[in-house]
Scaffold this active site. Structure first.
Site, PDB file in Angstrom:
ATOM      1  N   SER A 260       1.088   1.790  -8.283  1.00  0.00           N
ATOM      2  CA  SER A 260       1.884   2.567  -9.217  1.00  0.00           C
ATOM      3  C   SER A 260       3.141   1.947  -9.828  1.00  0.00           C
ATOM      4  O   SER A 260       3.540   0.891  -9.052  1.00  0.00           O
ATOM      5  CB  SER A 260       2.251   3.993  -8.391  1.00  0.00           C
ATOM      6  OG  SER A 260       3.446   3.855  -7.677  1.00  0.00           O
ATOM      7  N   LYS A 261       3.846   2.256 -10.862  1.00  0.00           N
ATOM      8  CA  LYS A 261       4.911   1.916 -11.409  1.00  0.00           C
ATOM      9  C   LYS A 261       5.931   1.638 -10.441  1.00  0.00           C
ATOM     10  O   LYS A 261       6.743   0.665 -10.384  1.00  0.00           O
ATOM     11  CB  LYS A 261       5.308   2.511 -12.554  1.00  0.00           C
ATOM     12  CG  LYS A 261       6.565   2.019 -13.416  1.00  0.00           C
ATOM     13  CD  LYS A 261       5.980   1.636 -14.825  1.00  0.00           C
ATOM     14  CE  LYS A 261       6.760   1.102 -15.460  1.00  0.00           C
ATOM     15  NZ  LYS A 261       6.121  -0.425 -16.263  1.00  0.00           N
ATOM     16  N   ARG A 262       6.140   2.618  -9.475  1.00  0.00           N
ATOM     17  CA  ARG A 262       7.286   2.441  -8.536  1.00  0.00           C
ATOM     18  C   ARG A 262       7.057   1.155  -7.653  1.00  0.00           C
ATOM     19  O   ARG A 262       8.246   0.700  -7.273  1.00  0.00           O
ATOM     20  CB  ARG A 262       7.108   3.423  -7.574  1.00  0.00           C
ATOM     21  CG  ARG A 262       8.133   4.719  -8.119  1.00  0.00           C
ATOM     22  CD  ARG A 262       7.885   6.074  -7.280  1.00  0.00           C
ATOM     23  NE  ARG A 262       6.906   6.558  -7.748  1.00  0.00           N
ATOM     24  CZ  ARG A 262       5.620   7.200  -6.936  1.00  0.00           C
ATOM     25  NH1 ARG A 262       6.044   7.227  -5.768  1.00  0.00           N
ATOM     26  NH2 ARG A 262       5.014   7.637  -7.501  1.00  0.00           N
ATOM     27  N   GLN A 263       5.899   0.453  -7.682  1.00  0.00           N
ATOM     28  CA  GLN A 263       6.060  -0.465  -6.627  1.00  0.00           C
ATOM     29  C   GLN A 263       5.848  -1.713  -7.472  1.00  0.00           C
ATOM     30  O   GLN A 263       5.572  -3.037  -6.856  1.00  0.00           O
ATOM     31  CB  GLN A 263       4.747  -0.355  -5.963  1.00  0.00           C
ATOM     32  CG  GLN A 263       4.780   0.620  -4.787  1.00  0.00           C
ATOM     33  CD  GLN A 263       3.497   1.141  -4.747  1.00  0.00           C
ATOM     34  OE1 GLN A 263       2.498   1.463  -5.534  1.00  0.00           O
ATOM     35  NE2 GLN A 263       3.148   1.353  -3.208  1.00  0.00           N
ATOM     36  N   GLY A 264       6.472  -1.927  -8.584  1.00  0.00           N
ATOM     37  CA  GLY A 264       6.500  -3.079  -9.320  1.00  0.00           C
ATOM     38  C   GLY A 264       5.783  -3.132 -10.636  1.00  0.00           C
ATOM     39  O   GLY A 264       5.299  -1.939 -11.101  1.00  0.00           O
TER      40      GLY A 264
END
Ligand code: GLU
Length: 494
Positions: A260-264
């Site tokens: 997911s976007k939160r992890q890069g």
């Protein structure tokens, strides 16, 4: 079997997720292998999620990756155009089609109008949760006679249309990856098919479009697996032939969570920016959730097409391993023609303030040599500034070993000879760079390790590294002389 037709059907929410690219890729590989048709359809019925420019972005990312398609939505001269005989291929342009089929379902008694307010639905869900039941629509409006419903609509009441699922019926379908799957209708909601804004939901639109566009295989992410029984019920209500289903395992992080976007980085654009080559990214992505029968890992697009089959798609989620991606990409960087790599590397040099892109044209030989020199050490183009810094910056001796080598007793004589030789020429070309060490050997009698190691240490700061002649050529006369001077200072201080 009829001609294979597959589709990639993204929603234009802003960017192409790397998992989406993998879905598109598997569709593409299958279509090409079977000499079928690959369609790009845009699923934009959720107006709240629409992002300006997203369709163009998606298409650009697919193009960059080399995943091309035959039919559907394209961008030509900056304009969105549609091609093919089953259009329009943008769902928001097909509203009248969906309405027609929703009406048909209502006529047949397979769908019904529902007037429940959001407040009521929330309350029902809350109560079900408290009782430990599966939260779903309680069916209050299922029994409203059609005439009464129509009257309420005429009077301006807001409504949605829901699928009328039979009670307690097992729905079975076959998935190429997971085998036979059975779900009971009691576990499923009476799905909304048409929202109060007149837009169909995904479930309605996807079934109508896949049928009308003659799609034979639905290849999509496994997050849609649980929606498939609803789709099957719709195919049955319409009396349409069902397609084959192929649900692909999720693309997971190292910690087995959904990427997911939160992890890069997750968008194709991000990977492009970091300097992955389309060939590298595609080759690696193909391996996330699939393997070839001979376990070969470096595979060109043509080889992938030849080897790809759904029966080697794994059930387990595919871990997205950046180290492996780097390894695959490094392979393609080594294989790329240097000239092409240089073109791609220039923006990175420019951005790092090492070499202005505007002056690249007159220095292509030099730049090509620069990239050739570091090519084998790269796994991504974003590393170019770091890997070439030893040419651009001032001399830095970072290794103790290099300093030791420079303390050799022959080194002062070597440095003098280098300086004298360099001062005797106007400038350095590759020819000269190639012959320089031989000249110094002749002049001084110093040879082998005693000659090459300190020279390398003196001009690059390291005792290991790329071809010496390349370094000499890249530095040029002025920089070489400056570095020799600097080495003398360093030796004095040491
Ligand atoms: N529009 C859906 C998505 O964004 C497509 C799902 C499907 O392929 O049926 O993933």
């Amino acid at each position: 079997m009829s001609e294979v037709r597959v589709r990639f059907a993204p929603s234009p929410t802003g960017y192409l997720h790397i998992g989406g690219l993998r879905t598109a890729l598997y569709n593409y590989l299958f279509a090409r292998k079977e000499q079928g048709t690959f369609v790009l359809r845009i699923e934009d019925t959720d107006r709240t999620r629409f992002v300006e420019g997203a369709i163009e972005n998606l298409i650009q990312s697919l193009q960059w990756a080399g995943v091309d398609y035959d039919e559907g939505v394209f961008v030509e001269d900056g304009e969105i155009v549609q091609k093919g005989e089953y259009g329009p291929y943008i769902q928001s342009q097909r509203l009248d089609i969906y309405k027609k089929y929703v009406d048909q379902l209502i006529e047949q008694g397979d769908a019904y109008y529902c007037f429940c307010s959001k407040d009521r639905l929330d309350k029902v869900r809350e109560e079900q949760k408290i009782k430990g039941q599966i939260p779903k629509y309680d069916g209050l409006c299922r029994g409203i006679p059609i005439e009464e419903a129509k009257k309420r609509i005429e009077e301006g009441e807001e409504y949605v249309v829901r699928l009328k699922l039979p009670h307690n019926k097992d729905i079975t379908f076959h998935d190429a990856v997971r085998g036979n799957i059975t779900i009971n209708t009691d576990e499923i909601d009476d799905q909304v098919l048409m929202k109060s804004d007149g837009f169909p939901t995904y479930h309605m639109a996807v079934v109508v479009d896949d049928h009308l566009m003659k799609i034979t295989h639905i290849v999509r992410g496994e997050e849609w697996l649980s929606s498939t029984p609803k789709h099957i019920m719709l195919y049955e209500a319409f009396g349409w032939e069902k397609p084959e289903y192929v649900h692909l395992p999720a693309v997971l992080n190292q910690d087995r969570k959904k990427l997911s976007k939160r992890q890069g980085d997750v968008s194709v654009e991000d990977f492009k920016e970091r300097g992955y080559l389309p060939e590298g990214l595609i080759n690696y992505l193909a391996l996330v959730g699939w393997s070839s029968d001979d376990n070969e890992e470096i595979l060109s697009m043509d080889q992938l097409i030849e080897k790809f089959t759904f029966d080697r798609v794994s059930k387990a989620g595919g871990i997205f391993d950046k180290h492996k991606l780097d390894w695959v990409n490094a392979h393609y960087i080594k294989e790329y023609p240097t000239e092409r790599l240089t073109e791609l590397a220039i923006p990175y040099l420019d951005k790092a303030g090492l070499f202005p892109a505007s002056s690249a044209k007159g220095h292509m030989n030099w730049l090509n040599t620069l990239i050739e020199t570091v090519k084998d050490s790269l796994s991504r183009l974003e590393e170019v500034p770091d890997k070439t810094a030893f040419i651009f910056g001032d001399l830095e001796i970072t290794e103790d070993e290099a300093l030791e080598v420079l303390k050799g007793e022959q080194v002062p004589e070597l440095l003098d000879a280098l300086e004298e030789e360099l001062n005797s020429v106007e400038s350095i070309d590759m020819e000269y760079a190639k012959g320089l060490m031989k000249k110094i050997q002749k002049k001084t009698g110093i040879k082998g390790k005693n000659l090459y190691m300190p020279t390398r240490a003196a001009i690059s700061g390291n005792i290991h590294g790329p071809e010496l002649q390349n370094i000499i050529y890249l530095l040029g006369k002025k920089k070489m002389l400056k570095r020799i001077e600097r080495v003398r200072e360093i030796l004095k201080e040491a």
